[in-house]
Write an enzyme that holds these catalytic residues in place. Sequence first.
Site, mmCIF file in Angstrom:
data_model
loop_
_atom_site.group_PDB
_atom_site.id
_atom_site.type_symbol
_atom_site.label_atom_id
_atom_site.label_comp_id
_atom_site.label_asym_id
_atom_site.label_seq_id
_atom_site.Cartn_x
_atom_site.Cartn_y
_atom_site.Cartn_z
ATOM 1 C CG HIS A 250 -2.023 -1.183 0.891
ATOM 2 N ND1 HIS A 250 -2.001 -2.515 1.292
ATOM 3 C CD2 HIS A 250 -3.253 -0.665 0.492
ATOM 4 C CE1 HIS A 250 -3.087 -2.832 1.057
ATOM 5 N NE2 HIS A 250 -3.985 -1.873 0.851
ATOM 6 C CD GLU A 362 -5.122 -6.764 6.158
ATOM 7 O OE1 GLU A 362 -5.799 -7.033 5.136
ATOM 8 O OE2 GLU A 362 -4.103 -7.396 6.704
ATOM 9 C CG HIS A 417 -4.614 3.404 2.130
ATOM 10 N ND1 HIS A 417 -3.997 2.271 2.703
ATOM 11 C CD2 HIS A 417 -5.980 2.716 1.929
ATOM 12 C CE1 HIS A 417 -4.865 1.145 2.591
ATOM 13 N NE2 HIS A 417 -6.123 1.528 2.147
#
Length: 695
Positions: A250, A362, A417
């Site tokens: 990511h 997560e 993110h």
Amino acid sequence: MSTIRDKFRGLQQHPYEPLFLPKNDGQLFYDLPESFFTDRYRPIGQNLINRFGAGAVQPAGTSADTPAMNRVAIGNITQPDIKFAEAIPRRGAFSLFVPEHRRIAGQLIELFIAQPDADTLGDVAAFARDRLNGPLFQYALSSALLHRTDTDSVPVPSFLHLFPDQFVDPSVFPRMREEGRAVLQPNRMAVDIPMNYTASDRVTEQRLAYFREDIGVNLHHWHWHLVYPGDGPPSIVNKNRRGELFYYMHQQMLARYQVERYSQGLGRVAPLDNLRAPIPEAYYPKIIRSANNRTYPARYPNMTLADVSRSSDQLQLTVAELERQLQRVLEAIDAGVVVSPGGQRTQLDNFRGIDVLGDIVESSALSVNRQLYGDTHNTGHILISFIHDPKDEYLESFGVMGDVTTAMRDPIFYRWHSYVDNIFQRHKVRFAPYTKADLANAGVNLLSLETELDRQGSVKNLLLTFWQRSQVDLGAGLDFGPEGNVFVTFSHLQHAAFNYRLQVAYSGAPRPATVRLFLAPKRNERGVALTFDEQRRLAIEMDTFRVNLTPGINNIIRRSTNSSVTIPYERTFRNVAQSNLGDASFRFCGCGWPSHMLVPKGDSLGVEYDLFAMLSDYTKDKVDPPFDEKTGCNDAHSFCGLKDRTYPDARNMGFPFDRRVPNTIRSFADFVAPYQNMRVATVTVRFTNTVVART
């Protein structure tokens, strides 16, 4: 007689068509036991078998009672207990971010994995297919097929071919059905998907639509979560360095997005670090769910997150609780230790710390303490995805942020993110800079570094990008539509193939080394030079590979198509469900970044980047068993690791740029100056606004 490939081939086509309808262009028919028919069709089951089974082609020279090659017999097994999975409506929405959905998906994967052999798995899947939610079933079955050893020969199609509605403009579907019904093959023409259809050019974020809405980019995100499910059997979830890979993959996607923003005149992504503030960005997805033919909801400008209370999804989430969970994670990072429910303390300030932290953030089933540290990453996705209807008052399902196949389309994905990545960077900054012992490689002198296009007489260190028009077959995803191939064309970013050329002087006995290649932006959107710390965090990995050094001059040539980050176009887009080829090289095993997005877009004048190369000490890089990129399915191990094996690099992911550097280092030149095994070169990426058809 049918094969295991045949048995699963039809299970993963036309996901909402009943299994008794012929599949594979009408050449594959399932002989189902009466008990396998759903309540709607069981009373007329024999009529359906007679009606559709009669069209099965009989091989020439055989009698009528000889089983045809395209008839697949399904065993009349004891019906498996799948009531738990029926809690997700067959025609409803499925999300890996919703905890209850994730738990059900993990349980369904476990059911599939537990079957004694592939043949029985096919029978169980055939029974479940017409009773369960389409995306849930296909996700769980695909994950099981990828992880079982007895289904290695079974190709797993991408979600693009099963649920094209989640990737492309729905306006093309009526035209596809018209073309498929009115025109026989091979006279059908491809239907064109328009570029950048979700907003006008007056919306500044639309400049990055080519990245956010790229089909291959979104397929990569789906496939990564398929290979790395958060819940399920421990043998599937507990992969080597899974948490660290969640962070790194990511982080790299985010860095690539930011690099693209600079070249298109847009500034830094603003982290979504205030969950109470209005969100100025809007997003109107313009895609539908084939399950119920409803649109993914839009998010309007300046909407604010609210507590989610939806009994239909078993969701009771509050913004305040997410804030508390995030605070506990930050406190754990600052303390350098996390605590299990039983009070056991696990250190974070070591090599494995980033892996432990990734599983917590997560969070996966490997989290050391889900109750204390929560489900922060997934909860953020859920709160954003239900911003339009948090209390289910309007019976609207989640927006694109609630689905791994669609989340990267939305600009808010990158803001959320960015905040998540800042959490990881807060941990990383606690580590001391790498030392000379970490970075040097005695006897290795990298004399030169350059790139050249894969054509004669090309200019050095100049990379070219352009639009490319490609075709993809979506026929297998058109439920109750025409048989056979139905193609669409779409335009995407592409770059001219190129080579890296490195010249290395080496003194010593023959030994291997690891070549690491990164590309970093030099300037921001205003043309102001970036600090080295900014460049370091935005360095995108281009390739990592091993070379065998011999005494003297070593001339190393590496093709861009061999990148350890990407998978080839054919692996991303080829419709393996409808293919009759059995060549293992075409098996859909590639989790990886799409090759056409390896190089940033640049602009028409040319954008300069720093290209960094390093030959690191292989004795500190190697893992056991040794990794050979020429064997197995490992196209993109940098982002996806290796199936059933140790991650093929003993260093922390992102090395040597995953740690801060001394304050005296202010540029790439400063960073490489003390080391002969490193070099930096300036490359220019020039974009030409032309569309080239794929040959």
